[in-house]
Design a protein around this motif. Sequence first.
Motif, mmCIF file in Angstrom:
data_model
loop_
_atom_site.group_PDB
_atom_site.id
_atom_site.type_symbol
_atom_site.label_atom_id
_atom_site.label_comp_id
_atom_site.label_asym_id
_atom_site.label_seq_id
_atom_site.Cartn_x
_atom_site.Cartn_y
_atom_site.Cartn_z
ATOM 1 N N SER A 171 1.439 1.917 -8.869
ATOM 2 C CA SER A 171 1.416 2.571 -9.996
ATOM 3 C C SER A 171 2.252 2.772 -10.967
ATOM 4 C CB SER A 171 0.107 3.918 -9.735
ATOM 5 O OG SER A 171 1.642 4.493 -9.221
ATOM 6 N N ASN A 172 2.702 2.271 -10.862
ATOM 7 C CA ASN A 172 4.501 2.259 -11.980
ATOM 8 C C ASN A 172 4.473 1.231 -12.331
ATOM 9 O OD1 ASN A 172 5.213 5.222 -11.274
ATOM 10 N ND2 ASN A 172 6.548 4.452 -10.189
ATOM 11 N N THR A 173 4.126 0.196 -12.154
ATOM 12 C CA THR A 173 4.408 -1.028 -12.856
ATOM 13 C C THR A 173 3.037 -1.436 -13.816
ATOM 14 O OG1 THR A 173 5.503 -2.393 -10.599
ATOM 15 C CG2 THR A 173 4.152 -3.510 -12.010
ATOM 16 N N ILE A 174 2.427 -0.886 -12.555
ATOM 17 C CA ILE A 174 1.014 -0.990 -13.407
ATOM 18 C C ILE A 174 0.336 -0.636 -14.810
ATOM 19 C CG2 ILE A 174 -1.567 -1.145 -14.032
ATOM 20 C CD1 ILE A 174 -1.972 -0.916 -10.589
ATOM 21 N N ILE A 209 15.332 1.961 9.560
ATOM 22 C CA ILE A 209 14.749 2.946 8.886
ATOM 23 C C ILE A 209 13.690 1.922 8.308
ATOM 24 C CG2 ILE A 209 14.339 4.356 7.271
ATOM 25 C CD1 ILE A 209 16.203 6.083 7.989
ATOM 26 N N THR A 210 12.601 2.172 7.547
ATOM 27 C CA THR A 210 11.588 1.000 7.333
ATOM 28 C C THR A 210 11.155 1.698 6.232
ATOM 29 O OG1 THR A 210 10.223 0.060 9.792
ATOM 30 C CG2 THR A 210 9.486 -0.472 7.492
ATOM 31 N N LEU A 211 11.363 0.551 4.742
ATOM 32 C CA LEU A 211 11.225 1.530 3.966
ATOM 33 C C LEU A 211 9.795 0.369 3.114
ATOM 34 C CD1 LEU A 211 14.553 1.113 2.245
ATOM 35 C CD2 LEU A 211 13.045 3.560 3.317
ATOM 36 N N HIS A 212 9.119 1.496 2.543
ATOM 37 C CA HIS A 212 7.835 0.732 1.318
ATOM 38 C C HIS A 212 8.374 0.665 0.438
ATOM 39 C CE1 HIS A 212 6.179 1.519 5.972
ATOM 40 N NE2 HIS A 212 6.250 2.627 5.532
ATOM 41 N N GLY A 213 8.155 -0.765 -0.478
ATOM 42 C CA GLY A 213 9.242 -0.691 -0.958
ATOM 43 C C GLY A 213 7.894 -0.896 -2.332
ATOM 44 N N LYS A 214 8.972 -1.937 -4.071
ATOM 45 C CA LYS A 214 7.552 -1.972 -5.407
ATOM 46 C C LYS A 214 6.360 -3.013 -4.662
ATOM 47 C CE LYS A 214 10.297 -2.494 -8.023
ATOM 48 N NZ LYS A 214 10.904 -2.771 -9.206
ATOM 49 N N GLY A 215 5.427 -2.913 -4.581
ATOM 50 C CA GLY A 215 4.335 -4.098 -4.434
ATOM 51 C C GLY A 215 3.941 -3.921 -3.616
ATOM 52 N N GLY A 216 3.989 -3.157 -2.517
ATOM 53 C CA GLY A 216 3.352 -3.526 -1.295
ATOM 54 C C GLY A 216 4.370 -3.868 -0.033
ATOM 55 N N LYS A 217 5.967 -3.640 -0.269
ATOM 56 C CA LYS A 217 6.653 -4.761 0.441
ATOM 57 C C LYS A 217 7.084 -4.022 1.263
ATOM 58 C CE LYS A 217 7.599 -8.383 -3.486
ATOM 59 N NZ LYS A 217 8.390 -8.666 -4.185
ATOM 60 N N ILE A 218 7.152 -4.057 2.495
ATOM 61 C CA ILE A 218 7.972 -2.914 3.134
ATOM 62 C C ILE A 218 9.047 -4.099 3.439
ATOM 63 C CG2 ILE A 218 8.580 -2.572 5.724
ATOM 64 C CD1 ILE A 218 5.111 -2.700 5.482
ATOM 65 N N ARG A 219 10.853 -3.268 3.935
ATOM 66 C CA ARG A 219 11.558 -3.832 4.671
ATOM 67 C C ARG A 219 12.287 -3.104 5.561
ATOM 68 N NH1 ARG A 219 13.449 -1.661 0.141
ATOM 69 N NH2 ARG A 219 14.830 -0.762 -0.557
ATOM 70 N N ASP A 278 -7.035 5.745 -25.785
ATOM 71 C CA ASP A 278 -7.709 6.459 -24.552
ATOM 72 C C ASP A 278 -8.190 6.075 -23.774
ATOM 73 O OD1 ASP A 278 -6.839 8.280 -26.734
ATOM 74 O OD2 ASP A 278 -9.220 8.956 -26.914
ATOM 75 N N TRP A 279 -8.916 4.964 -23.358
ATOM 76 C CA TRP A 279 -9.057 4.400 -22.065
ATOM 77 C C TRP A 279 -7.703 3.944 -21.708
ATOM 78 C CZ3 TRP A 279 -8.408 -0.843 -20.421
ATOM 79 C CH2 TRP A 279 -8.993 -0.977 -19.075
ATOM 80 N N LEU A 280 -6.780 3.033 -22.410
ATOM 81 C CA LEU A 280 -5.154 2.793 -21.743
ATOM 82 C C LEU A 280 -5.108 4.030 -21.290
ATOM 83 C CD1 LEU A 280 -4.664 -0.017 -24.124
ATOM 84 C CD2 LEU A 280 -5.048 -0.094 -21.432
ATOM 85 N N SER A 281 -4.505 5.173 -21.745
ATOM 86 C CA SER A 281 -4.049 6.537 -21.094
ATOM 87 C C SER A 281 -4.399 6.826 -19.918
ATOM 88 C CB SER A 281 -3.755 7.401 -22.865
ATOM 89 O OG SER A 281 -3.378 7.016 -23.918
ATOM 90 N N SER A 282 -5.948 6.715 -19.626
ATOM 91 C CA SER A 282 -6.910 7.416 -19.036
ATOM 92 C C SER A 282 -5.652 6.215 -17.530
ATOM 93 C CB SER A 282 -8.050 7.528 -19.043
ATOM 94 O OG SER A 282 -8.269 6.266 -18.779
ATOM 95 N N LEU A 283 -5.840 5.272 -17.495
ATOM 96 C CA LEU A 283 -5.510 4.777 -16.123
ATOM 97 C C LEU A 283 -3.976 5.088 -15.743
ATOM 98 C CD1 LEU A 283 -6.269 0.812 -18.009
ATOM 99 C CD2 LEU A 283 -7.797 2.347 -16.275
ATOM 100 N N GLY A 284 -3.246 6.429 -16.091
ATOM 101 C CA GLY A 284 -1.935 6.798 -15.787
ATOM 102 C C GLY A 284 -2.705 8.009 -15.179
#
Length: 337
Positions: free
Chosen positions: A26-29, A181-191, A331-337
């Motif tokens: 969501s942060n990237t979007i 420890i398993t980390l759930h990173g950016k874009g759903g990547k797991i390491r 306003d529509w773009l703002s509502s996506l956040g």
Amino acid sequence: MKTTDFSTLLTRYLTHYLPVQRNLSSNTICSYRDTFKLLLIFCRDVKGYNIAKLRLPMLDKNCVEEFLLWLANVRGASPSTYNQRLCAIHAFFDYVIAEEPGYMEQCIQIHNIPRKVASSPPAQYLTADSLKLLLSMPDASTRRGRRNLVLLTVLYDTAARVSELVDIRIRDVRLDAPAVITLHGKGGKIRSVPLMKQTVELIRAYFTENRIDPHLHSDMPLFWNAHRQKLTRSGVTYILQKYVEMARKVSPEMPPNITPHKLRHTKAMHLVQANVNPVYIKDFLGHADISTTEIYARADNEAKRAALEKATEHLGLPTFSDWEQDAELIDWLSSLG
């Protein structure tokens, strides 16, 4: 209001392609969305377009280049921000090529707009002494202090992004050898990242004190607040900054503004200084490209250069002298956040 090709493509791009097909965070979007909010404001206020009727051919190479100049000269965007906005635009027009091949020439022209070249500042990090001092600040005689010591140690030892830290669940922690420890990173990547023995013992004691059974409490967050909900990113920052301020009272050498991300930089720098293979460091940090990891090698070289300069200060070497009301789309773009 009648839709245009641009509004239709942008809607599909932000609400379906990025979150569903690309599975971006969501942060990237939101970052991509903000780029197009700025582009619409530029088209409305500078170009005089009615953005409710904005069509794709109006967003040609010249328009995009003028927008980027406006960002730099009027809004004072830094080179990194300039490149971030350009990257978002490039990505959108890559999507347009696939959806509307008739715009291929326009898209290629926009894609050929170059990034702004700028030297990146060396990554900031804590020295070994400053890190040791910071980790000595939590009061280990109190339950809260012990929790915070585990939190800071895990944050450093895993080099986790703060968003990754707060998302750790009990099921993500393996204390049996090899401990990870398993980390759930950016874009759903797991390491999965390995843990030092000291960190394993701290977590084991933390589990015992809080009566955590990894099998029964697998879905619990590793770190929680008074409401038994996972800590927020701002909560982690608050805890860290509290101990930074305490450490500064002990030693003025402690930098004043230490963020969770600087502990990530610190772990990376310590790996570089230990001569760990950069490919392993890239995987440990979850970087997509090794060029991102190379900033730590540059920072280490900068530290060595500074030490050499300090050693020769006494020599006195010579130096140089010194869309309708058009708010509807925004306003529509703002509502996506």
